[in-house]
Design a protein around this motif. Structure first.
Motif, mmCIF file in Angstrom:
data_model
loop_
_atom_site.group_PDB
_atom_site.id
_atom_site.type_symbol
_atom_site.label_atom_id
_atom_site.label_comp_id
_atom_site.label_asym_id
_atom_site.label_seq_id
_atom_site.Cartn_x
_atom_site.Cartn_y
_atom_site.Cartn_z
ATOM 1 N N VAL A 78 0.822 -1.211 0.000
ATOM 2 C CA VAL A 78 0.000 0.000 0.000
ATOM 3 C C VAL A 78 0.856 1.262 0.000
ATOM 4 O O VAL A 78 0.601 2.198 -0.755
ATOM 5 C CB VAL A 78 -0.944 0.016 1.220
ATOM 6 N N TYR A 79 1.906 1.254 0.819
ATOM 7 C CA TYR A 79 2.687 2.477 1.009
ATOM 8 C C TYR A 79 3.969 2.525 0.193
ATOM 9 O O TYR A 79 4.793 3.434 0.379
ATOM 10 C CB TYR A 79 2.984 2.668 2.500
ATOM 11 N N ASN A 80 4.146 1.555 -0.708
ATOM 12 C CA ASN A 80 5.273 1.606 -1.649
ATOM 13 C C ASN A 80 6.609 1.756 -0.922
ATOM 14 O O ASN A 80 7.508 2.455 -1.363
ATOM 15 C CB ASN A 80 5.066 2.755 -2.643
ATOM 16 N N ARG A 81 6.686 1.130 0.256
ATOM 17 C CA ARG A 81 7.882 1.137 1.101
ATOM 18 C C ARG A 81 8.256 2.545 1.603
ATOM 19 O O ARG A 81 9.416 2.805 1.936
ATOM 20 C CB ARG A 81 9.080 0.513 0.375
ATOM 21 N N VAL A 82 7.298 3.420 1.639
ATOM 22 C CA VAL A 82 7.521 4.742 2.229
ATOM 23 C C VAL A 82 7.220 4.637 3.717
ATOM 24 O O VAL A 82 6.095 4.349 4.116
ATOM 25 C CB VAL A 82 6.626 5.813 1.579
ATOM 26 N N GLY A 83 8.230 4.850 4.536
ATOM 27 C CA GLY A 83 8.093 4.664 5.960
ATOM 28 C C GLY A 83 8.621 3.310 6.384
ATOM 29 O O GLY A 83 8.914 2.437 5.559
ATOM 30 N N THR A 84 8.780 3.144 7.685
ATOM 31 C CA THR A 84 9.292 1.892 8.244
ATOM 32 C C THR A 84 8.281 1.322 9.240
ATOM 33 O O THR A 84 7.433 2.047 9.752
ATOM 34 C CB THR A 84 10.630 2.123 8.962
ATOM 35 N N ARG A 85 8.396 0.039 9.502
ATOM 36 C CA ARG A 85 7.455 -0.618 10.398
ATOM 37 C C ARG A 85 7.532 -0.020 11.803
ATOM 38 O O ARG A 85 8.609 0.138 12.367
ATOM 39 C CB ARG A 85 7.737 -2.114 10.453
ATOM 40 N N ALA A 86 6.373 0.294 12.370
ATOM 41 C CA ALA A 86 6.305 0.875 13.710
ATOM 42 C C ALA A 86 6.068 -0.219 14.748
ATOM 43 O O ALA A 86 5.312 -1.162 14.503
ATOM 44 C CB ALA A 86 5.184 1.907 13.776
ATOM 45 N N ASN A 87 6.716 -0.071 15.886
ATOM 46 C CA ASN A 87 6.476 -0.998 16.992
ATOM 47 C C ASN A 87 5.603 -0.381 18.078
ATOM 48 O O ASN A 87 5.219 -1.036 19.039
ATOM 49 C CB ASN A 87 7.801 -1.480 17.595
ATOM 50 N N SER A 88 5.312 0.914 17.925
ATOM 51 C CA SER A 88 4.478 1.635 18.882
ATOM 52 C C SER A 88 3.980 2.899 18.209
ATOM 53 O O SER A 88 4.257 3.128 17.028
ATOM 54 C CB SER A 88 5.281 1.987 20.140
ATOM 55 N N ALA A 89 3.275 3.731 18.958
ATOM 56 C CA ALA A 89 2.809 5.001 18.408
ATOM 57 C C ALA A 89 3.884 6.076 18.460
ATOM 58 O O ALA A 89 3.640 7.220 18.086
ATOM 59 C CB ALA A 89 1.573 5.473 19.155
ATOM 60 N N SER A 113 1.385 -1.461 24.462
ATOM 61 C CA SER A 113 1.479 -2.550 23.493
ATOM 62 C C SER A 113 0.668 -3.757 23.958
ATOM 63 O O SER A 113 -0.052 -4.391 23.179
ATOM 64 C CB SER A 113 2.944 -2.943 23.286
ATOM 65 N N SER A 114 0.773 -4.072 25.237
ATOM 66 C CA SER A 114 0.053 -5.218 25.787
ATOM 67 C C SER A 114 -1.461 -5.010 25.754
ATOM 68 O O SER A 114 -2.219 -5.931 25.440
ATOM 69 C CB SER A 114 0.512 -5.471 27.226
ATOM 70 N N GLU A 115 -1.897 -3.783 26.045
ATOM 71 C CA GLU A 115 -3.335 -3.511 26.101
ATOM 72 C C GLU A 115 -3.910 -3.140 24.737
ATOM 73 O O GLU A 115 -5.128 -3.101 24.570
ATOM 74 C CB GLU A 115 -3.613 -2.410 27.116
ATOM 75 N N ALA A 116 -3.025 -2.841 23.787
ATOM 76 C CA ALA A 116 -3.376 -2.735 22.363
ATOM 77 C C ALA A 116 -4.570 -1.841 22.026
ATOM 78 O O ALA A 116 -5.506 -2.276 21.356
ATOM 79 C CB ALA A 116 -3.617 -4.141 21.813
ATOM 80 N N PRO A 117 -4.561 -0.569 22.427
ATOM 81 C CA PRO A 117 -5.634 0.319 21.965
ATOM 82 C C PRO A 117 -5.498 0.684 20.484
ATOM 83 O O PRO A 117 -6.382 1.309 19.915
ATOM 84 C CB PRO A 117 -5.472 1.551 22.850
ATOM 85 N N MET A 118 -4.376 0.276 19.886
ATOM 86 C CA MET A 118 -4.155 0.557 18.472
ATOM 87 C C MET A 118 -3.241 -0.512 17.874
ATOM 88 O O MET A 118 -2.587 -1.271 18.584
ATOM 89 C CB MET A 118 -3.558 1.948 18.275
ATOM 90 N N VAL A 119 -3.187 -0.531 16.548
ATOM 91 C CA VAL A 119 -2.247 -1.373 15.801
ATOM 92 C C VAL A 119 -1.240 -0.446 15.130
ATOM 93 O O VAL A 119 -1.578 0.233 14.156
ATOM 94 C CB VAL A 119 -2.956 -2.215 14.722
ATOM 95 N N PRO A 120 -0.005 -0.342 15.616
ATOM 96 C CA PRO A 120 0.991 0.498 14.943
ATOM 97 C C PRO A 120 1.280 -0.051 13.536
ATOM 98 O O PRO A 120 1.474 -1.255 13.367
ATOM 99 C CB PRO A 120 2.228 0.379 15.841
ATOM 100 N N ILE A 121 1.297 0.823 12.556
ATOM 101 C CA ILE A 121 1.559 0.388 11.179
ATOM 102 C C ILE A 121 2.937 0.836 10.703
ATOM 103 O O ILE A 121 3.803 0.017 10.427
ATOM 104 C CB ILE A 121 0.480 0.916 10.209
ATOM 105 N N ARG A 122 3.165 2.147 10.626
ATOM 106 C CA ARG A 122 4.450 2.595 10.076
ATOM 107 C C ARG A 122 4.880 3.922 10.686
ATOM 108 O O ARG A 122 4.058 4.723 11.140
ATOM 109 C CB ARG A 122 4.382 2.731 8.555
ATOM 110 N N ASN A 123 6.200 4.143 10.670
ATOM 111 C CA ASN A 123 6.783 5.440 10.990
ATOM 112 C C ASN A 123 6.776 6.254 9.709
ATOM 113 O O ASN A 123 7.184 5.774 8.650
ATOM 114 C CB ASN A 123 8.203 5.273 11.511
ATOM 115 N N LEU A 124 6.334 7.499 9.799
ATOM 116 C CA LEU A 124 6.040 8.295 8.614
ATOM 117 C C LEU A 124 7.263 8.937 7.963
ATOM 118 O O LEU A 124 8.274 9.198 8.616
ATOM 119 C CB LEU A 124 5.045 9.395 8.964
ATOM 120 N N GLU A 125 7.125 9.193 6.674
ATOM 121 C CA GLU A 125 8.015 10.074 5.927
ATOM 122 C C GLU A 125 7.181 11.211 5.370
ATOM 123 O O GLU A 125 5.979 11.055 5.114
ATOM 124 C CB GLU A 125 8.684 9.332 4.770
#
Length: 524
Positions: free
Chosen positions: A320-331, A484-496
């Protein structure tokens, strides 16, 4: 920032140093007037910079702005703060020429003299006092008040010296004052316009607000009486152009100079265009899927964890993001003070997801809705998530709204699941944590997952008081792990940050915080 007990002044140097962000020369293409579509028109001496943007601002009042795209219109253009940050996120002077930390709870600022607001009101210590009093006034109801509530008193020592007395030590103070929330407002405008100030921005910046035609354009004019170096364009026009390909075509044909945001699907087109340059820089923000935790079934942590296991983020970033950004582990992105790489996040594991759903009482899944604004890549991401969640029995309807309407729905808690982002405008973990996760920030304050955890609240409050940077990092690492444990969100990517820029444009940049910076622009 470590506390300074030595009364050492942080000197600014030369008066003009403070122009790195707000007062540098700009350039403009010859154009007719702000009402003309063509940035290349030559029947007038006016120089007009045209910026084609996907969506309109939803607010121009710094005490109510909740989105970077709105803040970008006025921050460092119409409005200025006491201090600013440069491209390296270093603090620099703006309306304050120097500052010092007197003790743990006292900061003192020396103000720039001979500065006036656009309405002719003098800038002085009283203007600073009035601005802070306004954001903290419960009758005003600013959602940004939480960022300033530690301020007990703003004391005018003299006309050009002001002290901030705090209730408790607050490490991120400078980062907040350098952000758009820290904009200093005209006292006259505050009294004259009240809550309608959004329609009548009055600051000290190099641009003066001229007009706002909702859904069409916002026009800023050159401030001929600016205290610093004047810009070289007569006007800057922020045109609303929802269609992605149209924005880019406008820059290619000379109808506009900048197209922003640039969809990741159009990056290759920009790279190969002889008329365009691709602007790309690392940002401080993250993108995520949020859950409205006050609604069923997302009030159950097992459901939230299940969806975390069911979403394959690597596939989304690539496809979807054409490899723009990197995988996020948190917000929180890696460049933000307080980020921790010890948070592992969730691996893609549909079997674990199904087991958790069964445990939560949804062995056959359920139906829900994922909300998003009208950005093409976010719509695409929602559709991919829709497909991925179908694999564990969750039937998802994608609901797309105009960006401003989407923000309102998110703030008001109307959403179920939603795709959102956080720009972390200050680079400090407190801005991320307090806005996104503290229980006092629910809804318009930034916590649109409506997540409440008393231990996280306490960690956030301790983190903003702690002045040792490493201890702050440790505190935030613990908070991030709980989140992370309580997961109020799903981190997707760090932005560019990405934009399409005409090859004749020089000096354009986007701050790590995500603000468009146009004050250095020249057009060749």
């Amino acid at each position: 920032m470590e506390k300074n007990k030595t009364w050492k002044w942080m000197l600014t140097g030369v008066l003009g140093v403070g122009l790195l962000l707000s007062g540098c020369s700009n350039g403009g293409e010859t154009g007719g007037s702000s009402k003309q579509a063509g940035a290349e028109a030559s029947d007038s001496a006016q120089k007009i910079l045209i910026i084609a943007r996907q969506s309109d601002a939803n607010n121009l009042d710094p005490h109510f702005i909740s989105a970077i795209n709105a803040a970008s219109v006025v921050h460092h253009k119409v409005y200025e703060g006491l201090i600013q940050r440069d491209e390296s996120m270093e603090f620099k002077p703006m309306l304050a020429t120097e500052w010092k930390q007197v003790d743990d709870v006292t900061w003192e600022f020396r103000l720039r003299q001979d500065v006036k607001f656009h309405d002719g009101t003098p800038f002085n210590a009283e203007a600073v006092k009035t601005t802070i009093a306004r954001v903290l006034d419960e009758k005003v109801g600013s959602p940004r008040a939480t960022q300033f509530k530690m301020i007990k008193e703003v004391k005018a020592i003299d006309d050009y010296t002001v002290q901030f007395k705090l209730e408790y030590p607050y490490s991120p103070l400078l980062s907040i004052l350098a952000n758009h929330e820290g904009s200093i407002l005209s006292p006259k405008a505050i009294e004259q316009y009240g809550k309608d100030l959004s329609k009548h921005p009055v600051g000290t910046g190099p641009f003066v607000f001229e007009s706002w035609t909702p859904g069409q354009e916002i026009v800023l004019a050159k401030n001929e009486n600016y205290w610093g170096e004047k810009v070289k364009v007569d006007k800057a026009v922020f045109k609303v152009v929802p269609e992605d390909t149209t924005r880019i075509a406008m820059v290619e044909t000379g109808e506009a100079h900048i197209a922003e945001p640039l969809p990741v699907t159009e990056i290759d087109r920009v790279k190969t265009s002889p008329q365009l340059d691709l602007y790309r820089s690392e940002g401080l923000g993250t993108e995520f899927v949020g859950f409205n935790t006050k609604k069923k079934p997302f009030d159950d942590v097992r459901v939230r964890q299940a969806i975390n296991y069911a979403i394959e983020t690597d596939a989304i970033i690539q496809g979807v993001y054409n490899r723009v950004g990197t995988r996020a582990n948190s917000a929180m992105s890696p460049k933000v003070l307080g980020y921790s790489d010890s948070v592992q996040g969730y691996t893609f594991d549909p079997n674990k997801a199904k087991a958790l759903l069964k445990e939560a009482g949804y062995p056959n899944g359920f139906k829900t809705t994922i909300w998003t604004g009208d950005r093409k890549e976010r719509i695409n991401a929602a559709e991919v998530i829709q497909s991925q969640l179908k694999g564990i029995g969750i039937e998802v309807e994608v609901k797309v709204l105009e960006y401003g309407a989407y923000l309102d729905a998110e703030d008001n808690g109307e959403t179920d699941m939603f795709i959102s982002g956080w720009g972390n405008a200050t680079g400090d973990g407190d801005y991320n944590q307090y806005n996104l996760f503290h229980s006092s920030s629910l809804g318009k304050g930034g916590n649109t997952t409506f997540y409440v955890n008393k231990e996280v609240d306490q960690l956030i409050e301790v983190g903003r008081r702690e002045q040792d940077p490493q201890k702050r990092r440790d505190i935030y690492a613990r908070a991030l792990q709980i989140e992370s444990s309580e997961a109020p969100m799903v981190p997707i990517r760090n932005l560019e940050n990405v934009a399409a820029v005409g090859k004749n444009i020089k000096g354009f940049w986007i701050s790590p915080s995500g603000y468009m910076m146009i004050n250095d622009i020249t057009i060749e």
